[in-house]
Design a protein around this motif. Structure first.
Motif, mmCIF file in Angstrom:
data_model
loop_
_atom_site.group_PDB
_atom_site.id
_atom_site.type_symbol
_atom_site.label_atom_id
_atom_site.label_comp_id
_atom_site.label_asym_id
_atom_site.label_seq_id
_atom_site.Cartn_x
_atom_site.Cartn_y
_atom_site.Cartn_z
ATOM 1 N N LEU A 5 3.939 -4.350 -6.687
ATOM 2 C CA LEU A 5 5.348 -3.338 -6.579
ATOM 3 C C LEU A 5 5.865 -2.722 -7.830
ATOM 4 C CD1 LEU A 5 6.620 -6.297 -4.604
ATOM 5 C CD2 LEU A 5 5.843 -4.318 -3.750
ATOM 6 N N ILE A 8 4.405 0.759 -8.220
ATOM 7 C CA ILE A 8 5.020 1.696 -7.111
ATOM 8 C C ILE A 8 6.132 2.039 -7.306
ATOM 9 C CG2 ILE A 8 5.451 1.742 -4.609
ATOM 10 C CD1 ILE A 8 3.250 -0.196 -3.876
ATOM 11 N N ASP A 9 7.276 0.993 -7.787
ATOM 12 C CA ASP A 9 8.765 1.439 -8.109
ATOM 13 C C ASP A 9 8.566 2.558 -9.125
ATOM 14 O OD1 ASP A 9 9.850 -0.331 -6.720
ATOM 15 O OD2 ASP A 9 10.609 -1.457 -8.190
ATOM 16 N N GLN A 12 7.683 5.897 -7.371
ATOM 17 C CA GLN A 12 8.951 6.335 -6.527
ATOM 18 C C GLN A 12 9.983 7.034 -7.530
ATOM 19 O OE1 GLN A 12 9.365 3.095 -3.714
ATOM 20 N NE2 GLN A 12 8.007 4.187 -2.560
ATOM 21 N N THR A 22 -5.000 -0.655 2.523
ATOM 22 C CA THR A 22 -5.084 -1.834 2.766
ATOM 23 C C THR A 22 -6.318 -2.217 3.558
ATOM 24 O OG1 THR A 22 -2.841 -1.977 3.108
ATOM 25 C CG2 THR A 22 -3.887 -3.879 3.937
ATOM 26 N N LYS A 37 -4.881 -4.744 -1.279
ATOM 27 C CA LYS A 37 -4.092 -3.346 -1.410
ATOM 28 C C LYS A 37 -4.531 -2.495 -2.550
ATOM 29 C CE LYS A 37 -0.552 -4.178 1.921
ATOM 30 N NZ LYS A 37 -1.234 -5.525 2.384
ATOM 31 N N PRO A 72 -1.182 8.762 8.679
ATOM 32 C CA PRO A 72 -2.093 7.465 8.270
ATOM 33 C C PRO A 72 -3.548 7.591 8.842
ATOM 34 C CG PRO A 72 -0.431 6.593 9.592
ATOM 35 C CD PRO A 72 -0.192 8.194 9.662
ATOM 36 N N ARG A 73 -4.603 6.885 8.472
ATOM 37 C CA ARG A 73 -5.845 7.028 8.603
ATOM 38 C C ARG A 73 -6.772 6.097 8.596
ATOM 39 N NH1 ARG A 73 -8.056 11.740 5.356
ATOM 40 N NH2 ARG A 73 -6.262 12.758 6.222
ATOM 41 N N PHE A 98 -7.458 0.892 5.909
ATOM 42 C CA PHE A 98 -6.140 1.803 6.439
ATOM 43 C C PHE A 98 -5.439 2.329 5.432
ATOM 44 C CE2 PHE A 98 -1.918 2.147 8.521
ATOM 45 C CZ PHE A 98 -2.142 2.933 9.500
ATOM 46 N N GLU A 100 -2.440 5.160 4.217
ATOM 47 C CA GLU A 100 -1.009 5.293 4.969
ATOM 48 C C GLU A 100 0.008 6.046 4.065
ATOM 49 O OE1 GLU A 100 1.232 2.289 6.888
ATOM 50 O OE2 GLU A 100 0.412 0.901 5.219
ATOM 51 N N LEU A 102 3.281 6.125 1.939
ATOM 52 C CA LEU A 102 4.145 4.928 1.999
ATOM 53 C C LEU A 102 5.584 5.779 2.141
ATOM 54 C CD1 LEU A 102 4.396 2.399 -0.871
ATOM 55 C CD2 LEU A 102 6.027 2.520 1.079
ATOM 56 N N ASP A 103 5.776 6.062 3.380
ATOM 57 C CA ASP A 103 6.968 6.786 3.981
ATOM 58 C C ASP A 103 7.896 6.053 4.977
ATOM 59 O OD1 ASP A 103 5.649 6.902 6.017
ATOM 60 O OD2 ASP A 103 5.359 9.011 6.153
ATOM 61 N N TRP A 104 7.592 4.783 4.957
ATOM 62 C CA TRP A 104 8.431 3.766 5.912
ATOM 63 C C TRP A 104 9.214 3.025 5.282
ATOM 64 C CZ3 TRP A 104 6.531 -0.863 4.711
ATOM 65 C CH2 TRP A 104 4.982 -0.907 3.967
ATOM 66 N N MET B 1 14.279 6.163 6.096
ATOM 67 C CA MET B 1 12.726 6.395 5.533
ATOM 68 C C MET B 1 13.034 5.509 4.490
ATOM 69 S SD MET B 1 10.684 9.454 5.131
ATOM 70 C CE MET B 1 9.623 9.913 4.004
ATOM 71 N N ALA B 2 11.909 4.576 4.065
ATOM 72 C CA ALA B 2 11.329 3.735 2.895
ATOM 73 C C ALA B 2 12.526 2.404 3.123
ATOM 74 C CB ALA B 2 11.777 4.489 1.760
ATOM 75 N N GLU B 3 13.091 2.166 4.219
ATOM 76 C CA GLU B 3 13.931 1.203 4.195
ATOM 77 C C GLU B 3 12.790 -0.001 4.638
ATOM 78 O OE1 GLU B 3 17.124 1.531 7.466
ATOM 79 O OE2 GLU B 3 17.491 3.412 6.551
ATOM 80 N N LEU B 4 12.071 0.104 5.585
ATOM 81 C CA LEU B 4 11.225 -1.119 5.822
ATOM 82 C C LEU B 4 10.597 -1.586 4.572
ATOM 83 C CD1 LEU B 4 10.303 -2.774 8.181
ATOM 84 C CD2 LEU B 4 8.624 -0.953 8.753
ATOM 85 N N TYR B 5 9.986 -0.791 3.797
ATOM 86 C CA TYR B 5 9.271 -0.973 2.655
ATOM 87 C C TYR B 5 10.020 -1.693 1.880
ATOM 88 C CZ TYR B 5 7.129 -0.669 -1.876
ATOM 89 O OH TYR B 5 6.544 -0.940 -2.898
ATOM 90 N N ARG B 13 9.227 -10.186 -3.330
ATOM 91 C CA ARG B 13 9.883 -10.458 -4.681
ATOM 92 C C ARG B 13 10.517 -11.888 -4.747
ATOM 93 N NH1 ARG B 13 10.710 -4.599 -5.563
ATOM 94 N NH2 ARG B 13 9.284 -3.994 -7.323
ATOM 95 N N LEU B 24 -3.131 0.168 13.994
ATOM 96 C CA LEU B 24 -4.042 0.815 13.065
ATOM 97 C C LEU B 24 -4.740 1.965 13.661
ATOM 98 C CD1 LEU B 24 -5.822 -2.298 11.672
ATOM 99 C CD2 LEU B 24 -4.217 -0.943 10.600
ATOM 100 N N ILE B 29 -0.351 4.892 15.739
ATOM 101 C CA ILE B 29 -0.861 4.602 14.483
ATOM 102 C C ILE B 29 -0.004 4.687 13.461
ATOM 103 C CG2 ILE B 29 -1.694 6.997 13.978
ATOM 104 C CD1 ILE B 29 -4.103 5.870 12.484
#
Lengths: 104, 255, 255, 104
Positions: A5, A8-9, A12, A22, A37, A72-73, A98, A100, A102-104, B1-5, B13, B24, B29
């Motif tokens: 984490l 990644i922070d 970003q 993953t 991961k 993703p793929r 998997f 992807e 990280l845009d979610w 966007m990025a909210e879920l992450y 944490r 998947l 997907i």
């Protein structure tokens, strides 16, 4: 996941895009479990792992392509011969990863 | 966007049990659902869909039920879920808090016990105020060596269901306050070294301190499975085996 | 002179269970009695005074009885023995053969199992003919890594009551011959990994090979105590706990 | 005991007298168990151990005296203060050691 984490922070906060890989399937007994991961930054830096080492570089390539494509793929890596074992994937078989953005 | 992450990262944490369900393959997907636990008043908890969606209400509901099971078993799983005449290819990625073994008393038994716990992937903590016991020489292999009074150290730690507390000091004055601390938390295992006679005395001391019998019954004593050995290594193995058994039975029962 | 010592040294070199009783104080200080086991025809054994003397016949006899107990418990002990109106200050020094865990199959479970066994002071051996499993990388921590067919390797080892054999290959062709070898020896524990269904097949194969049901019943399967986990570490812990329990129960029962 | 037999053999074959020290009592939890052995040759060489290190040299002295005297002796070592702990006897307490010429 917890151990990656912070990195990644950092990425970003530096404005870099990040992809996440993953392990989603393990055939045989692979060195890294389901859910393991690897995160990859847009400039190819990585943190974490999805195998003992031998599929990491291939995964980074796929991750950069996934960032480009913005989608993703699901990728399969078959490791069957002795050479593969020796480079670090200690228990053979196949893993599915998997990958992807990280845009979610 | 990025909210879920960010919700996921925050839960991880905070050492919170949660699951992320991801589609998947197929048209949806990459879609995700975050599942967390909602704690109810009486102490039990239920899984709730906290954020995101897999794109179909019925799918979200079915996935939530499977995620709840996976969370209880602490097991990430790839599943094929039939919903609305389709087979959905899903990963249920369970993020469980790091399991932690907290050993009160840097005695000889603690040395092999730390080795066993680390081999099983647990984070290990040894607490002892006595400098001659809590030495780096003896405990170079522990994740955290805390030189202070056990009850004070325990109060500062966030003990949760994935924490297991073991008291080994042979000294009531150290063990009893530590046990009271552990009993005031939701730790997944509490064990106390000592004979039946020692434990009877301990129970009396705890009752006198106002601890209820129901709480006292959470203490595993005599500690460890009955493997019949007396060496430090054998006792440590018996303790480790009991912790694993208790943990796995709790998982099966669903907490 | 030096005869007693040479008898003791020989017994220890041959991995034979024996005890040396020594008078620690008083007029007879330094006197010794060597106790060995005499194997009877039907397989059982009894302790006999093999050499030396503590200076009094009645004392020798009383010490022999206590030495026999200590040998069965594999436990060196300092005792005070009242004989002929005197308290005799004795050390019963038990020399037990080094315990040995022989693991057939250099699979993932074997890695933590070796760690657990070494922590408990056992000598560890891993046997696997498959070079991709039996690597130094995976088994840098084992005492002996043997790259050959399990049954051949087992035949060459002197398996005794302090040897414990575990088969983990998941491959009948490797496990079954190894089990036959182990069953033809006095090993203290035999365990075989595999489900109940796998074991039923294995029993059939062993029966076909002419192994008696009584012999087959020596195999612990499903292997390990029921700790309820499925990870390699949990399975290894369950196996190690079972071995220790079986060993200690044999000790209590007297072999 | 097994691990010190070879060295004792060497000494005996070289015509040297040997003394044997054995831990016969442990109060508290000492680093070496009951029965732990240290062998000492007449020229002061040693193999094996009876403690984590701090009473070995005193034991060698007693062993040489026992060889001179030609008689066994029982010796107590009390280790109580913090200094002793730090020099290696990890668990304190007292140990008793039986020291004898290996002439039996």
């Amino acid at each position: 996941m917890k151990e990656i984490l912070a990195e990644i922070d950092n990425w970003q906060q530096a404005g870099k895009r990040v992809a996440l890989a993953t392990v989603v399937q393990v055939y045989g007994s692979a060195p890294r479990p389901l859910g393991a991961k690897l995160a990859v930054s847009e400039d190819g830096a990585m943190v974490g792992s999805v195998s003992g080492g031998c599929v990491e570089s291939a995964t980074v390539q796929e991750a950069l392509e996934a960032l480009e494509a913005g989608a993703p793929r699901l990728v399969s890596y078959g490791i069957a011969d002795e050479t593969a074992w020796e480079v670090g994937l200690a228990c053979g078989g196949t893993i599915e990863v998997f990958i992807e953005p990280l845009d979610w | 966007m990025a909210e879920l992450y960010h919700a996921v990262a925050q839960a991880i944490r905070q050492d919170e049990l949660c699951a992320v369900v991801t589609v998947l393959s197929g048209d949806e997907i990459g879609r995700k659902l975050l599942v967390r636990r909602e704690r109810k008043v009486e102490g039990s908890s239920s899984a709730v869909a906290a954020a995101g969606s897999l794109g179909h209400t019925a799918l979200d509901q079915a996935a939530l039920a499977r995620a709840a099971e996976a969370m209880e078993a602490r097991r990430t799983a790839r599943i094929s879920l039939p919903v609305e005449e389709q087979e959905w290819d899903l990963l249920i990625d369970v993020h469980a808090p790091q399991e932690r073994l907290v050993i009160v008393g840097a005695v000889h038994i603690a040395i092999p016990l730390v080795s066993f716990a680390r081999e099983l992937g647990l984070y290990t903590v040894v607490i002892d105020a006595r400098p001659i016991f809590a030495t780096q020489d003896r405990f170079g292999h522990v994740d955290e060596l805390i030189r202070s009074w056990p009850d004070e150290a325990l109060q500062e730690m966030k003990l949760n269901e994935s924490s297991y507390v073991v008291t080994l000091t042979h000294d009531e004055k150290l063990d009893t306050p530590a046990l009271i601390c552990a009993l005031n938390s939701p730790v997944g295992y509490i064990g106390a070294l000592g004979s039946k006679r020692t434990h009877a005395k301990r129970v009396a001391a705890l009752q006198e301190a106002g601890v209820s019998d129901q709480q006292i019954s959470r203490i595993h004593a005599p500690i460890g499975l009955d493997l019949g050995g007396r060496s430090p290594g054998e006792i440590a193995l018996a303790i480790m085996a009991e912790i694993v058994q208790v943990r796995n039975r709790s998982k099966e029962a669903g907490r």
